[in-house]
Design an enzyme around this catalytic site. Structure first.
Site, short mmCIF file in Angstrom:
data_model
loop_
_atom_site.label_atom_id
_atom_site.label_comp_id
_atom_site.label_asym_id
_atom_site.label_seq_id
_atom_site.Cartn_x
_atom_site.Cartn_y
_atom_site.Cartn_z
N ARG A 21 28.36 33.50 39.26
CA ARG A 21 28.95 34.07 40.46
C ARG A 21 28.46 33.40 41.72
O ARG A 21 29.22 32.91 42.54
CB ARG A 21 28.61 35.58 40.55
CG ARG A 21 29.31 36.43 39.50
CD ARG A 21 28.65 37.78 39.40
NE ARG A 21 27.20 37.61 39.11
CZ ARG A 21 26.38 38.59 38.84
NH1 ARG A 21 26.80 39.82 38.85
NH2 ARG A 21 25.11 38.36 38.57
N SER A 59 26.77 44.74 37.29
CA SER A 59 26.53 46.04 36.65
C SER A 59 25.47 46.83 37.42
O SER A 59 25.59 48.04 37.57
CB SER A 59 26.07 45.84 35.20
OG SER A 59 27.05 45.18 34.46
#
Ligand code: PNS
Length: 159
Positions: free
Chosen positions: A91, A129
């Site tokens: 990312r 998460s």
């Protein structure tokens, strides 16, 4: 057959993970195994069977995938599944060091398996998460980030 494993803790599975699986399974690989790590170094909120269940629910409409739990070395598990590729999401720059270390070590452990990285769609570049758990714990709206089953499971944990 072109098979990849997509390993992770998936505590819990997010729309960012799903985006990556969707793109990998529709455009690149014949089969993608989502491999949920049992003995991750992280303390998980969800048990292994809960994490598997929530990943399956999040991916129910995708055909050429399978969600499985694993323990032990990832490269050994990948070899058992005849996978030639370890797929990971990358990312932001801060992911790089950890991913570089893992892929280099996996390569040393099994030279026949390559690591391949996909960047997320722009709208998921910020998603993790851990952030989703933090927002859920503080009562924020996580409906854009996870499947409804995952949202319900998080709300139940933090009730
Ligand atoms: O999503 P995560 O938590 O960053 O996933 C990490 C994971 C599960 C991919 C990594 O810890 C792993 O591969 N664990 C299995 C054990 C193993 O093979 N360790 C050596 C890695 S070089």
């Amino acid at each position: 057959m072109n098979i990849a494993v997509y390993p992770g803790t998936f505590d819990p599975f997010t729309n960012g993970h799903k985006d990556l699986v969707q793109r990998a399974s529709s455009n690149i690989f014949d089969k993608v195994y989502i491999c949920v790590a049992e003995n991750s170094k992280k303390d998980t909120l969800f048990s292994l069977s809960e994490r598997i269940h929530l990943a399956e629910k999040s991916l129910h409409e995708i055909k050429n995938i399978e969600v499985i739990g694993f323990s032990g070395l990832l490269v050994d598990f990948a070899e058992k599944l005849n996978a030639k590729v370890i797929l990971r999401g990358l990312r932001v720059v801060s992911d790089f060091e950890y991913e570089f270390q893992m892929s280099s070590m996996n390569k040393k452990l099994n030279n026949n398996i390559e690591s391949i990285f996909l960047t997320p769609s722009e709208s998921y570049a910020f998603l993790s998460s851990s952030l989703v758990k933090e927002i859920a714990e503080l009562g924020g709206d996580i409906s854009k980030f996870v499947n409804p089953e995952v949202r319900a499971a998080l709300e139940k944990k933090y009730k």
